[in-house]
Design a protein around this motif. Sequence first.
Motif, mmCIF file in Angstrom:
data_model
loop_
_atom_site.group_PDB
_atom_site.id
_atom_site.type_symbol
_atom_site.label_atom_id
_atom_site.label_comp_id
_atom_site.label_asym_id
_atom_site.label_seq_id
_atom_site.Cartn_x
_atom_site.Cartn_y
_atom_site.Cartn_z
ATOM 1 N N GLN A 116 -7.721 -4.424 -10.879
ATOM 2 C CA GLN A 116 -6.506 -3.321 -9.790
ATOM 3 C C GLN A 116 -6.969 -4.120 -8.816
ATOM 4 O OE1 GLN A 116 -9.709 -2.702 -12.293
ATOM 5 N NE2 GLN A 116 -9.131 -0.780 -13.241
ATOM 6 N N TYR A 117 -8.428 -4.196 -7.943
ATOM 7 C CA TYR A 117 -8.004 -4.140 -7.055
ATOM 8 C C TYR A 117 -7.990 -5.861 -6.424
ATOM 9 C CZ TYR A 117 -11.184 -0.849 -7.370
ATOM 10 O OH TYR A 117 -11.317 0.974 -7.516
ATOM 11 N N GLY A 174 -10.332 -1.270 -1.350
ATOM 12 C CA GLY A 174 -12.218 -2.126 -1.447
ATOM 13 C C GLY A 174 -12.124 -3.270 -2.759
ATOM 14 N N ASN A 202 -14.748 -3.965 -5.969
ATOM 15 C CA ASN A 202 -15.601 -3.531 -6.575
ATOM 16 C C ASN A 202 -15.475 -4.381 -7.373
ATOM 17 O OD1 ASN A 202 -16.798 -1.253 -8.218
ATOM 18 N ND2 ASN A 202 -14.389 -0.681 -8.970
ATOM 19 N N ILE A 257 1.051 -1.004 0.164
ATOM 20 C CA ILE A 257 -0.206 0.450 0.129
ATOM 21 C C ILE A 257 0.484 1.435 -0.329
ATOM 22 C CG2 ILE A 257 -1.858 1.501 1.732
ATOM 23 C CD1 ILE A 257 -2.665 -1.270 2.430
ATOM 24 N N THR A 305 -11.268 -5.856 1.428
ATOM 25 C CA THR A 305 -12.049 -5.838 1.052
ATOM 26 C C THR A 305 -13.737 -6.592 0.915
ATOM 27 O OG1 THR A 305 -11.314 -8.302 1.274
ATOM 28 C CG2 THR A 305 -9.851 -7.109 -0.392
ATOM 29 N N THR A 324 0.978 2.869 -3.592
ATOM 30 C CA THR A 324 -0.703 3.883 -3.146
ATOM 31 C C THR A 324 -0.266 4.861 -3.230
ATOM 32 O OG1 THR A 324 -2.431 1.614 -3.330
ATOM 33 C CG2 THR A 324 -2.710 3.803 -2.619
ATOM 34 N N GLY A 335 0.822 5.621 -6.626
ATOM 35 C CA GLY A 335 -0.474 6.167 -6.997
ATOM 36 C C GLY A 335 -0.600 5.220 -8.445
ATOM 37 N N TRP A 336 -0.310 4.303 -8.286
ATOM 38 C CA TRP A 336 -0.575 3.052 -9.476
ATOM 39 C C TRP A 336 -2.087 2.141 -8.963
ATOM 40 C CZ3 TRP A 336 4.133 0.620 -10.857
ATOM 41 C CH2 TRP A 336 5.302 1.530 -12.107
ATOM 42 N N LEU A 337 -2.049 1.779 -7.966
ATOM 43 C CA LEU A 337 -3.248 1.001 -7.437
ATOM 44 C C LEU A 337 -3.860 1.075 -6.791
ATOM 45 C CD1 LEU A 337 -1.176 -2.506 -7.558
ATOM 46 C CD2 LEU A 337 -2.910 -1.871 -9.897
ATOM 47 N N PRO A 338 -5.407 1.193 -6.790
ATOM 48 C CA PRO A 338 -6.293 1.321 -5.513
ATOM 49 C C PRO A 338 -5.647 0.719 -4.092
ATOM 50 C CG PRO A 338 -7.565 -0.008 -6.625
ATOM 51 C CD PRO A 338 -5.965 0.503 -7.305
ATOM 52 N N GLY A 339 -5.448 1.327 -2.929
ATOM 53 C CA GLY A 339 -4.874 1.137 -1.887
ATOM 54 C C GLY A 339 -6.261 0.200 -1.087
#
Length: 307
Positions: A173-174, A166, A168, A152, A257, A156, A160-164
């Motif tokens: 990406q998650y 969640g 979705n 993270i 998650t 993140t 800033g490449w991947l969501p930290g």
Amino acid sequence: MLAYTLRRLGGAIPTILLLIIASFFLMHMAPGGPFTSERPLPPQVLANIEARYGLDQPLWKQLWDYLTNILLHFDFGPSFKFKDRDVNDIIAQGFPISLTYGFLSFLVCTIVGVSLGVAAAIKHNSWLDYFAVSLGIAAQALPNFIMGPILILTFTLWLGWLPGGGWNGGQWQYLIMPVIALSTSYIGSITRITRSSMLETLNSNFIRTAKAKGLSTRTVIWRHAMKPMLMPVVSYLGPVFVYVLTGSVFVDLYFSTGGLGQAYVGSALSRDYAVLLGVTILYGMLTVLVNLATDLAYAWLDPKIRY
């Protein structure tokens, strides 16, 4: 093979029953209760709540009802903290998420670990061998509860490449960081076991005979060495599959998650013993069933095991 399968099933079913009974008694031996708080409830209100959930019955009667509901209906009962929700609903919501990235993590650590181990054994004492061993040691030094924050922080907050966090809907990406965090811990062990097993197999007499007959290296590896090499690896992969599911508790907390790990920790903190007991039994049953599948796979690889 059929007789061996029936024997293993005969041992798995009593194990699951003992697991349910032991978990039930251990949960009831814990101090406090699901409706215990700093501000005690009036006795009449507490009596009505316990009657609603059947907690006013003798312990043997509660155990009998619990076993009957699980064995006949696979029903873990209602949640003590969530109104209008039962344990089955909570498991049905969180378990598919944990199973999704847990299975992907299992595939990643198996494919990468076995490939590195085989390559390191074939290229023994080369740079590839040293690289595989070093990578395995480094991976074991970073368990998932340490790897999660590092991922993270790096991908993140810094890049800033991947969501930290969640889920979705399970978009790729998650999935990347949870899968990496879960799989790296076991890549090292699988690599070491595969490498040692392949080195031992390649030094066997039947491999020397195959090479003496003029067979190519590819044929010797895939047709003669791969199957016996896999026996100790398969015996380790069964527990690994369970570990990636139970280890998802930390991943669920770090990456939010919505998997079963969050419900497991939340039920422990809120004393929702029904959810805690249901998830514990589910993980225990998965452990028994996966070990059964591992035994059957081991017997298929080595027919001597069946006898």
